[in-house]
Design a protein around this motif. Structure first.
Motif, PDB file in Angstrom:
ATOM      1  N   MET A 275       7.825  -2.265  -3.889  1.00  0.00           N
ATOM      2  CA  MET A 275       8.534  -2.336  -2.621  1.00  0.00           C
ATOM      3  C   MET A 275       8.381  -1.081  -1.766  1.00  0.00           C
ATOM      4  O   MET A 275       8.308  -1.161  -0.550  1.00  0.00           O
ATOM      5  N   SER A 276       8.376   0.097  -2.361  1.00  0.00           N
ATOM      6  CA  SER A 276       8.434   1.329  -1.576  1.00  0.00           C
ATOM      7  C   SER A 276       7.068   1.714  -1.024  1.00  0.00           C
ATOM      8  O   SER A 276       6.088   1.793  -1.753  1.00  0.00           O
ATOM      9  N   ARG A 277       7.026   1.988   0.292  1.00  0.00           N
ATOM     10  CA  ARG A 277       5.797   2.476   0.890  1.00  0.00           C
ATOM     11  C   ARG A 277       5.492   3.889   0.391  1.00  0.00           C
ATOM     12  O   ARG A 277       4.348   4.236   0.102  1.00  0.00           O
ATOM     13  N   LEU A 278       6.548   4.722   0.295  1.00  0.00           N
ATOM     14  CA  LEU A 278       6.410   6.059  -0.264  1.00  0.00           C
ATOM     15  C   LEU A 278       7.361   6.171  -1.440  1.00  0.00           C
ATOM     16  O   LEU A 278       8.558   5.914  -1.305  1.00  0.00           O
ATOM     17  N   ALA A 279       6.848   6.535  -2.610  1.00  0.00           N
ATOM     18  CA  ALA A 279       7.676   6.718  -3.803  1.00  0.00           C
ATOM     19  C   ALA A 279       7.003   7.763  -4.672  1.00  0.00           C
ATOM     20  O   ALA A 279       5.934   7.511  -5.230  1.00  0.00           O
ATOM     21  N   CYS A 280       7.611   8.938  -4.764  1.00  0.00           N
ATOM     22  CA  CYS A 280       6.958  10.015  -5.504  1.00  0.00           C
ATOM     23  C   CYS A 280       7.980  11.012  -6.031  1.00  0.00           C
ATOM     24  O   CYS A 280       9.096  11.114  -5.520  1.00  0.00           O
ATOM     25  N   THR A 281       7.594  11.698  -7.071  1.00  0.00           N
ATOM     26  CA  THR A 281       8.363  12.827  -7.588  1.00  0.00           C
ATOM     27  C   THR A 281       7.840  14.085  -6.924  1.00  0.00           C
ATOM     28  O   THR A 281       6.630  14.347  -6.942  1.00  0.00           O
ATOM     29  N   ILE A 282       8.741  14.842  -6.323  1.00  0.00           N
ATOM     30  CA  ILE A 282       8.332  16.097  -5.683  1.00  0.00           C
ATOM     31  C   ILE A 282       8.815  17.272  -6.530  1.00  0.00           C
ATOM     32  O   ILE A 282       9.916  17.258  -7.062  1.00  0.00           O
ATOM     33  N   HIS A 283       7.953  18.263  -6.655  1.00  0.00           N
ATOM     34  CA  HIS A 283       8.244  19.456  -7.445  1.00  0.00           C
ATOM     35  C   HIS A 283       8.459  20.633  -6.506  1.00  0.00           C
ATOM     36  O   HIS A 283       7.616  20.906  -5.638  1.00  0.00           O
ATOM     37  N   THR A 284       9.584  21.321  -6.677  1.00  0.00           N
ATOM     38  CA  THR A 284       9.896  22.512  -5.895  1.00  0.00           C
ATOM     39  C   THR A 284      10.332  23.615  -6.845  1.00  0.00           C
ATOM     40  O   THR A 284      10.476  23.400  -8.065  1.00  0.00           O
ATOM     41  N   ARG A 285      10.569  24.794  -6.306  1.00  0.00           N
ATOM     42  CA  ARG A 285      11.047  25.886  -7.150  1.00  0.00           C
ATOM     43  C   ARG A 285      12.401  25.555  -7.781  1.00  0.00           C
ATOM     44  O   ARG A 285      12.722  26.046  -8.863  1.00  0.00           O
TER      45      ARG A 285
ATOM     46  N   HIS B 168       0.838  -1.199   0.000  1.00  0.00           N
ATOM     47  CA  HIS B 168       0.000   0.000   0.000  1.00  0.00           C
ATOM     48  C   HIS B 168       0.869   1.243   0.000  1.00  0.00           C
ATOM     49  O   HIS B 168       1.762   1.397   0.821  1.00  0.00           O
ATOM     50  N   ARG B 169       0.610   2.133  -0.956  1.00  0.00           N
ATOM     51  CA  ARG B 169       1.388   3.357  -1.082  1.00  0.00           C
ATOM     52  C   ARG B 169       0.852   4.457  -0.168  1.00  0.00           C
ATOM     53  O   ARG B 169      -0.351   4.605   0.023  1.00  0.00           O
ATOM     54  N   VAL B 170       1.780   5.237   0.385  1.00  0.00           N
ATOM     55  CA  VAL B 170       1.461   6.417   1.176  1.00  0.00           C
ATOM     56  C   VAL B 170       1.732   7.644   0.320  1.00  0.00           C
ATOM     57  O   VAL B 170       2.756   7.720  -0.362  1.00  0.00           O
ATOM     58  N   GLU B 171       0.827   8.579   0.332  1.00  0.00           N
ATOM     59  CA  GLU B 171       0.994   9.813  -0.428  1.00  0.00           C
ATOM     60  C   GLU B 171       1.839  10.807   0.364  1.00  0.00           C
ATOM     61  O   GLU B 171       1.918  10.752   1.590  1.00  0.00           O
ATOM     62  N   TRP B 172       2.468  11.730  -0.360  1.00  0.00           N
ATOM     63  CA  TRP B 172       3.252  12.780   0.279  1.00  0.00           C
ATOM     64  C   TRP B 172       2.434  13.509   1.344  1.00  0.00           C
ATOM     65  O   TRP B 172       2.912  13.737   2.457  1.00  0.00           O
ATOM     66  N   ALA B 173       1.199  13.827   1.041  1.00  0.00           N
ATOM     67  CA  ALA B 173       0.355  14.589   1.970  1.00  0.00           C
ATOM     68  C   ALA B 173       0.012  13.793   3.228  1.00  0.00           C
ATOM     69  O   ALA B 173      -0.393  14.388   4.238  1.00  0.00           O
ATOM     70  N   ASP B 174       0.180  12.476   3.173  1.00  0.00           N
ATOM     71  CA  ASP B 174      -0.140  11.637   4.325  1.00  0.00           C
ATOM     72  C   ASP B 174       1.012  11.521   5.315  1.00  0.00           C
ATOM     73  O   ASP B 174       0.836  10.983   6.412  1.00  0.00           O
ATOM     74  N   LEU B 175       2.206  11.984   4.945  1.00  0.00           N
ATOM     75  CA  LEU B 175       3.336  11.953   5.869  1.00  0.00           C
ATOM     76  C   LEU B 175       3.063  12.882   7.052  1.00  0.00           C
ATOM     77  O   LEU B 175       2.376  13.905   6.914  1.00  0.00           O
ATOM     78  N   PRO B 176       3.610  12.566   8.225  1.00  0.00           N
ATOM     79  CA  PRO B 176       3.475  13.482   9.353  1.00  0.00           C
ATOM     80  C   PRO B 176       4.050  14.862   8.996  1.00  0.00           C
ATOM     81  O   PRO B 176       5.045  14.949   8.263  1.00  0.00           O
ATOM     82  N   PRO B 177       3.440  15.934   9.482  1.00  0.00           N
ATOM     83  CA  PRO B 177       3.927  17.280   9.161  1.00  0.00           C
ATOM     84  C   PRO B 177       5.412  17.478   9.468  1.00  0.00           C
ATOM     85  O   PRO B 177       6.125  18.125   8.689  1.00  0.00           O
ATOM     86  N   ALA B 178       5.899  16.895  10.565  1.00  0.00           N
ATOM     87  CA  ALA B 178       7.310  17.069  10.909  1.00  0.00           C
ATOM     88  C   ALA B 178       8.216  16.373   9.898  1.00  0.00           C
ATOM     89  O   ALA B 178       9.329  16.842   9.625  1.00  0.00           O
ATOM     90  N   ALA B 179       7.762  15.250   9.336  1.00  0.00           N
ATOM     91  CA  ALA B 179       8.553  14.554   8.318  1.00  0.00           C
ATOM     92  C   ALA B 179       8.606  15.376   7.036  1.00  0.00           C
ATOM     93  O   ALA B 179       9.655  15.498   6.394  1.00  0.00           O
ATOM     94  N   ARG B 180       7.461  15.943   6.639  1.00  0.00           N
ATOM     95  CA  ARG B 180       7.450  16.792   5.450  1.00  0.00           C
ATOM     96  C   ARG B 180       8.349  18.016   5.654  1.00  0.00           C
ATOM     97  O   ARG B 180       9.089  18.424   4.744  1.00  0.00           O
TER      98      ARG B 180
END
Length: 272
Positions: A35-45, A2-14
């Motif tokens: 295999m990865s519980r969290l696997a995502c591409t993150i976009h920043t400035r 089961h995948r975890v979304e970026w928004a589902d991470l604890p605020p302190a982890a983000r």
């Protein structure tokens, strides 16, 4: 898994991640991988990074540390940029690779790009500072009583040659992703493991072998040792398909059987 979304991470982890990346404007969960519980591409400035993570108390958490250590030494691999431990999560940021999944069907130029990467990888030694069970031990129970000496190699073997673990960049370089299963193995192991993938993509066993023979390490491998490798791979995959079935395993197991039978027929022909 089961995948975890970026928004589902604890605020302190983000927040801990963003101290490395800057504010994350959006995140896209990876469509492939098991295999990865969290696997995502993150976009920043500043651009894009690839984020992987798992809870600290997960029994597989050590695999993520291992992967990060391997990628610092592996050729044609995305580099790990930072590591974060926060709010019960272990998180790794990797450089983002712009690319597409390869086309491995007969006649595709991507197959030649794969051969080039396999040739480079076959020259990489296993980093002995890292402790990992070698490939032949992963197959205990499937190997013959007498294991050929050529199976005891100490090269850096990726071992998971799925096309979804490959990206072809705009410069036509093929990069390998997801090094979690990397271990010591024969220098030609990844080339051999690619052959069933080529067969599954439409190559005949002879065509797949012809491509593999372009990798010098595979060309130099002893014929009988590679045949034992093929037979063992088929036995292992057949067992895992029966005991741990996944959607992709049936086709791969069939391709491994075709390859093993083709090699065994060729070995019998050379015996006379």
């Amino acid at each position: 898994m089961h995948r975890v979304e970026w928004a589902d991470l604890p605020p302190a982890a983000r927040a801990a991640v963003e101290r490395h990346t800057g504010p994350v404007e959006r995140a896209e969960t990876a469509p492939h991988g098991v295999m990865s519980r969290l696997a995502c591409t993150i976009h920043t400035r500043a651009g894009r990074e690839f984020l992987k993570g798992i809870p600290e108390d997960d029994p597989q958490a050590w695999v993520y540390r291992h992967e990060a250590q391997v990628t610092t030494r592996a050729p044609r691999a995305p580099r790990v940029l930072w590591e974060v431990h926060a709010s019960g999560w272990r998180l790794y940021g990797y450089e983002y690779v712009q690319g597409r999944y390869p086309n491995l069907t007969p006649g595709s130029s991507d197959v030649l790009a794969l051969v080039a990467t396999l040739t480079i990888l076959s020259k990489a030694p296993w980093p002995e500072v890292l402790s990992k069970k070698p490939l032949h031990e992963r197959w205990v129970g499937f190997l013959p009583d007498r294991v050929p000496d050529g199976m005891y190699g100490r090269g850096l073997a990726h071992t998971d040659m799925s096309p979804h673990n490959m990206l072809v960049t705009p410069s036509d370089e093929l990069v390998l992703l997801d090094w979690a299963l990397a271990c010591p193995g024969p220098a030609w192991a990844d080339t051999a493991l690619t052959i069933p993938r080529l067969i599954s993509a439409g190559h005949s066993p002879a065509q797949a072998e012809e491509m593999a023979q372009r990798v010098p390490a595979y060309h130099a491998a002893e014929r009988d040792t590679v045949t034992v490798f093929a037979r063992t791979l088929h036995a292992a995959w057949e067992d895992w398909q029966r005991t741990r079935p996944l959607p992709h395993r049936a086709a791969l197991t069939a391709a491994a059987r075709i390859w093993a039978e083709w090699r065994e027929a060729g070995s019998a022909a050379h015996a006379f």
